[in-house]
Write a protein that holds these residues in place. Structure first.
Motif, PDB file in Angstrom:
ATOM      1  N   MET A   1       0.847  -1.190   0.000  1.00  0.00           N
ATOM      2  CA  MET A   1       0.000   0.000   0.000  1.00  0.00           C
ATOM      3  C   MET A   1       0.884   1.241   0.000  1.00  0.00           C
ATOM      4  SD  MET A   1      -2.975  -1.129   2.684  1.00  0.00           S
ATOM      5  CE  MET A   1      -3.882  -2.642   2.455  1.00  0.00           C
ATOM      6  N   ALA A   2       1.590   1.440  -1.087  1.00  0.00           N
ATOM      7  CA  ALA A   2       2.564   2.512  -1.145  1.00  0.00           C
ATOM      8  C   ALA A   2       1.945   3.774  -1.695  1.00  0.00           C
ATOM      9  CB  ALA A   2       3.741   2.089  -2.016  1.00  0.00           C
ATOM     10  N   GLY A   3       2.660   4.894  -1.432  1.00  0.00           N
ATOM     11  CA  GLY A   3       2.203   6.161  -1.943  1.00  0.00           C
ATOM     12  C   GLY A   3       2.591   6.340  -3.397  1.00  0.00           C
ATOM     13  N   ALA A   4       2.213   7.506  -3.943  1.00  0.00           N
ATOM     14  CA  ALA A   4       2.488   7.779  -5.348  1.00  0.00           C
ATOM     15  C   ALA A   4       3.980   7.775  -5.643  1.00  0.00           C
ATOM     16  CB  ALA A   4       1.871   9.119  -5.726  1.00  0.00           C
ATOM     17  N   PHE A   5       4.787   8.119  -4.661  1.00  0.00           N
ATOM     18  CA  PHE A   5       6.234   8.201  -4.864  1.00  0.00           C
ATOM     19  C   PHE A   5       6.842   6.831  -5.192  1.00  0.00           C
ATOM     20  CE2 PHE A   5       5.556   7.352  -0.375  1.00  0.00           C
ATOM     21  CZ  PHE A   5       6.461   6.338  -0.112  1.00  0.00           C
ATOM     22  N   ALA A   6       6.157   5.739  -4.861  1.00  0.00           N
ATOM     23  CA  ALA A   6       6.704   4.394  -5.075  1.00  0.00           C
ATOM     24  C   ALA A   6       6.165   3.719  -6.326  1.00  0.00           C
ATOM     25  CB  ALA A   6       6.407   3.517  -3.860  1.00  0.00           C
ATOM     26  N   LYS A   7       5.286   4.367  -7.059  1.00  0.00           N
ATOM     27  CA  LYS A   7       4.676   3.720  -8.230  1.00  0.00           C
ATOM     28  C   LYS A   7       5.718   3.325  -9.266  1.00  0.00           C
ATOM     29  CE  LYS A   7       0.033   5.680  -7.940  1.00  0.00           C
ATOM     30  NZ  LYS A   7      -1.000   6.515  -8.618  1.00  0.00           N
ATOM     31  N   ARG A   8       6.752   4.149  -9.429  1.00  0.00           N
ATOM     32  CA  ARG A   8       7.796   3.837 -10.400  1.00  0.00           C
ATOM     33  C   ARG A   8       8.522   2.546 -10.028  1.00  0.00           C
ATOM     34  NH1 ARG A   8      13.074   4.591 -10.653  1.00  0.00           N
ATOM     35  NH2 ARG A   8      13.053   5.749  -8.691  1.00  0.00           N
ATOM     36  N   ILE A   9       8.723   2.354  -8.736  1.00  0.00           N
ATOM     37  CA  ILE A   9       9.389   1.132  -8.266  1.00  0.00           C
ATOM     38  C   ILE A   9       8.552  -0.091  -8.603  1.00  0.00           C
ATOM     39  CG2 ILE A   9      10.093  -0.162  -6.212  1.00  0.00           C
ATOM     40  CD1 ILE A   9      12.053   2.007  -6.928  1.00  0.00           C
ATOM     41  N   TYR A  10       7.260  -0.044  -8.283  1.00  0.00           N
ATOM     42  CA  TYR A  10       6.416  -1.223  -8.433  1.00  0.00           C
ATOM     43  C   TYR A  10       6.119  -1.565  -9.896  1.00  0.00           C
ATOM     44  CZ  TYR A  10       5.708  -1.291  -3.416  1.00  0.00           C
ATOM     45  OH  TYR A  10       5.897  -1.385  -2.057  1.00  0.00           O
ATOM     46  N   ASN A  50      13.642   6.727   1.930  1.00  0.00           N
ATOM     47  CA  ASN A  50      14.410   5.497   1.713  1.00  0.00           C
ATOM     48  C   ASN A  50      14.126   4.830   0.364  1.00  0.00           C
ATOM     49  OD1 ASN A  50      12.014   3.989   1.886  1.00  0.00           O
ATOM     50  ND2 ASN A  50      12.292   3.555   4.063  1.00  0.00           N
ATOM     51  N   ILE A  51      13.344   5.469  -0.485  1.00  0.00           N
ATOM     52  CA  ILE A  51      12.909   4.841  -1.728  1.00  0.00           C
ATOM     53  C   ILE A  51      14.066   4.530  -2.663  1.00  0.00           C
ATOM     54  CG2 ILE A  51      12.544   7.013  -2.967  1.00  0.00           C
ATOM     55  CD1 ILE A  51      10.317   3.879  -3.158  1.00  0.00           C
ATOM     56  N   HIS A  52      15.206   5.186  -2.485  1.00  0.00           N
ATOM     57  CA  HIS A  52      16.363   4.950  -3.352  1.00  0.00           C
ATOM     58  C   HIS A  52      17.392   4.028  -2.699  1.00  0.00           C
ATOM     59  CE1 HIS A  52      14.856   7.887  -6.175  1.00  0.00           C
ATOM     60  NE2 HIS A  52      14.792   8.805  -5.221  1.00  0.00           N
ATOM     61  N   ASP A  53      17.052   3.469  -1.568  1.00  0.00           N
ATOM     62  CA  ASP A  53      17.960   2.551  -0.871  1.00  0.00           C
ATOM     63  C   ASP A  53      17.641   1.116  -1.309  1.00  0.00           C
ATOM     64  OD1 ASP A  53      19.383   0.938   0.823  1.00  0.00           O
ATOM     65  OD2 ASP A  53      18.903   2.073   2.639  1.00  0.00           O
ATOM     66  N   PRO A  54      18.508   0.480  -2.105  1.00  0.00           N
ATOM     67  CA  PRO A  54      18.203  -0.866  -2.602  1.00  0.00           C
ATOM     68  C   PRO A  54      18.081  -1.898  -1.491  1.00  0.00           C
ATOM     69  CG  PRO A  54      20.481  -0.253  -3.095  1.00  0.00           C
ATOM     70  CD  PRO A  54      19.804   0.981  -2.595  1.00  0.00           C
ATOM     71  N   GLU A  55      18.738  -1.687  -0.360  1.00  0.00           N
ATOM     72  CA  GLU A  55      18.626  -2.627   0.751  1.00  0.00           C
ATOM     73  C   GLU A  55      17.218  -2.609   1.353  1.00  0.00           C
ATOM     74  OE1 GLU A  55      20.817  -4.928   1.899  1.00  0.00           O
ATOM     75  OE2 GLU A  55      21.881  -4.384   0.055  1.00  0.00           O
ATOM     76  N   ILE A  56      16.575  -1.478   1.270  1.00  0.00           N
ATOM     77  CA  ILE A  56      15.195  -1.365   1.759  1.00  0.00           C
ATOM     78  C   ILE A  56      14.213  -1.875   0.706  1.00  0.00           C
ATOM     79  CG2 ILE A  56      13.380   0.229   2.493  1.00  0.00           C
ATOM     80  CD1 ILE A  56      15.550  -0.113   4.577  1.00  0.00           C
ATOM     81  N   VAL A  57      14.429  -1.489  -0.538  1.00  0.00           N
ATOM     82  CA  VAL A  57      13.458  -1.777  -1.588  1.00  0.00           C
ATOM     83  C   VAL A  57      13.522  -3.220  -2.061  1.00  0.00           C
ATOM     84  CG1 VAL A  57      12.666  -1.154  -3.901  1.00  0.00           C
ATOM     85  CG2 VAL A  57      13.510   0.633  -2.356  1.00  0.00           C
ATOM     86  N   TYR A  58      14.752  -3.759  -2.228  1.00  0.00           N
ATOM     87  CA  TYR A  58      14.887  -5.052  -2.893  1.00  0.00           C
ATOM     88  C   TYR A  58      15.473  -6.167  -2.028  1.00  0.00           C
ATOM     89  CZ  TYR A  58      14.278  -2.049  -6.990  1.00  0.00           C
ATOM     90  OH  TYR A  58      13.800  -1.132  -7.895  1.00  0.00           O
ATOM     91  N   SER A  59      15.962  -5.844  -0.855  1.00  0.00           N
ATOM     92  CA  SER A  59      16.597  -6.878  -0.032  1.00  0.00           C
ATOM     93  C   SER A  59      15.582  -7.926   0.413  1.00  0.00           C
ATOM     94  CB  SER A  59      17.243  -6.247   1.203  1.00  0.00           C
ATOM     95  OG  SER A  59      17.710  -7.266   2.077  1.00  0.00           O
ATOM     96  N   GLU A  60      15.958  -9.182   0.260  1.00  0.00           N
ATOM     97  CA  GLU A  60      15.074 -10.279   0.659  1.00  0.00           C
ATOM     98  C   GLU A  60      14.740 -10.223   2.142  1.00  0.00           C
ATOM     99  OE1 GLU A  60      15.191 -15.168   0.597  1.00  0.00           O
ATOM    100  OE2 GLU A  60      16.458 -14.011  -0.778  1.00  0.00           O
ATOM    101  N   ASP A  61      15.666  -9.705   2.949  1.00  0.00           N
ATOM    102  CA  ASP A  61      15.437  -9.621   4.393  1.00  0.00           C
ATOM    103  C   ASP A  61      14.303  -8.661   4.739  1.00  0.00           C
ATOM    104  OD1 ASP A  61      17.461 -11.426   4.874  1.00  0.00           O
ATOM    105  OD2 ASP A  61      18.994  -9.871   5.152  1.00  0.00           O
ATOM    106  N   ASN A  62      14.009  -7.746   3.822  1.00  0.00           N
ATOM    107  CA  ASN A  62      12.955  -6.760   4.091  1.00  0.00           C
ATOM    108  C   ASN A  62      11.653  -7.095   3.377  1.00  0.00           C
ATOM    109  OD1 ASN A  62      12.075  -4.320   5.357  1.00  0.00           O
ATOM    110  ND2 ASN A  62      12.184  -3.291   3.355  1.00  0.00           N
ATOM    111  N   LEU A  63      11.585  -8.263   2.755  1.00  0.00           N
ATOM    112  CA  LEU A  63      10.410  -8.620   1.970  1.00  0.00           C
ATOM    113  C   LEU A  63       9.708  -9.823   2.576  1.00  0.00           C
ATOM    114  CD1 LEU A  63      11.848  -8.183  -1.631  1.00  0.00           C
ATOM    115  CD2 LEU A  63      10.485  -6.549  -0.304  1.00  0.00           C
ATOM    116  N   GLU A  64       8.401  -9.778   2.560  1.00  0.00           N
ATOM    117  CA  GLU A  64       7.586 -10.818   3.181  1.00  0.00           C
ATOM    118  C   GLU A  64       6.356 -11.065   2.307  1.00  0.00           C
ATOM    119  OE1 GLU A  64       5.681 -11.594   7.637  1.00  0.00           O
ATOM    120  OE2 GLU A  64       6.036  -9.543   6.912  1.00  0.00           O
ATOM    121  N   LEU A  65       6.077 -12.335   2.001  1.00  0.00           N
ATOM    122  CA  LEU A  65       4.899 -12.674   1.208  1.00  0.00           C
ATOM    123  C   LEU A  65       3.692 -12.825   2.130  1.00  0.00           C
ATOM    124  CD1 LEU A  65       3.612 -13.387  -1.487  1.00  0.00           C
ATOM    125  CD2 LEU A  65       4.290 -15.769  -1.118  1.00  0.00           C
ATOM    126  N   LEU A  66       2.647 -12.040   1.860  1.00  0.00           N
ATOM    127  CA  LEU A  66       1.448 -12.042   2.696  1.00  0.00           C
ATOM    128  C   LEU A  66       0.203 -12.253   1.840  1.00  0.00           C
ATOM    129  CD1 LEU A  66       2.158  -8.936   4.988  1.00  0.00           C
ATOM    130  CD2 LEU A  66       2.702 -11.333   5.459  1.00  0.00           C
TER     131      LEU A  66
END
Length: 243
Positions: A1-10, A50-66
């Motif tokens: 449920m990200a804001g408009a600033f993250a649409k490019r990422i997704y 933090n949108i430009h921090d790859p450790e936050i955006v793409y790191s497996e440690d920060n990702l969870e399937l729900l």
């Protein structure tokens, strides 16, 4: 449920690849409740900072399937109005549901076809469960016009067809939250039945009744007001069916 600033990422290829990888590694199962997963969630929420921090955006440690419900509950915690939202438990996710024994089962889809007054609707009513979806052009027409089964005004035919086709699209894209989906249609020609069944991934159930039986039922059915029209429709069906 990200804001408009993250649409490019997704919408990026890198995110889609990472999301698919997480789905495969977690076997498509929600990591919190064990139901079918649907959303890849960032444990540390994305922010403009933090949108430009790859450790936050793409790191497996920060990702969870729900699943959708667990994802909703997670974000409700940070919503000041969260307590005002009621959680609706879905029956299915991604075309799968769990039976009483906890085993995953595919959503079942049935294409029930046959002549007018052959007993298609009766068959569905005798076999459906509470919460099943039923798609029937005639019933949609009655709901939208408040007319009898054969009284749909000509100006609404296109609208009713559009509503039916939208429901077909929801079935195709697995957006329907129902364990069983019943599609009722006449479809006199076998190739027409096979095309719809293939499109909707449905099993065909043919309700066989001869011309005299269908005509007799139509004549006794008070919901079919125009008896001459019913005779024409049934005659046309059997002519096309034999052809």
């Amino acid at each position: 449920m990200a804001g408009a600033f993250a649409k490019r990422i997704y919408s990026s290829k890198r995110w889609v690849t990472k999301r698919d990888y997480i789905f495969q590694k977690r076997f498509g199962i929600c990591e919190r409740c064990g139901r079918p997963g649907e959303e890849v969630h960032h444990k540390i929420y994305l922010t403009p900072e933090n949108i430009h921090d790859p450790e936050i955006v793409y790191s497996e440690d920060n990702l969870e399937l729900l699943c959708r419900d667990c994802h909703f509950d997670e974000h409700r915690k940070t919503n000041p109005l969260g307590d005002n939202f009621k959680r609706r438990v879905r029956l299915t996710n991604n075309g799968v549901y769990f039976d009483d024994a906890g085993n995953p089962q595919p959503v079942k889809r049935w294409l029930v076809c046959g002549a007018p007054a052959s007993g298609k609707t009766t068959y569905v009513m005798e076999h459906m469960d509470h919460g099943d979806l039923v798609i029937d052009f005639d019933l949609i027409g009655q709901a939208l016009s408040l007319q009898s089964k054969d009284g749909l005004p000509d100006n609404l035919v296109e609208t009713v067809a559009s509503v039916r086709d939208h429901l077909y699209h929801l079935v195709e894209t697995e957006k329907v939250d129902a364990r069983n989906i019943w599609i009722i249609a006449s479809l006199p020609k076998q190739n027409e039945r096979e095309l719809i069944a293939e499109r909707l991934k449905a099993a065909i159930i043919a309700i066989d009744a001869d011309y005299e039986t269908c005509l007799g039922r139509a004549m006794l059915d008070d919901s079919r007001k125009d008896k001459e029209l019913q005779k024409q429709i049934i005659t046309r069906y059997f002519r096309n069916h034999k052809g």
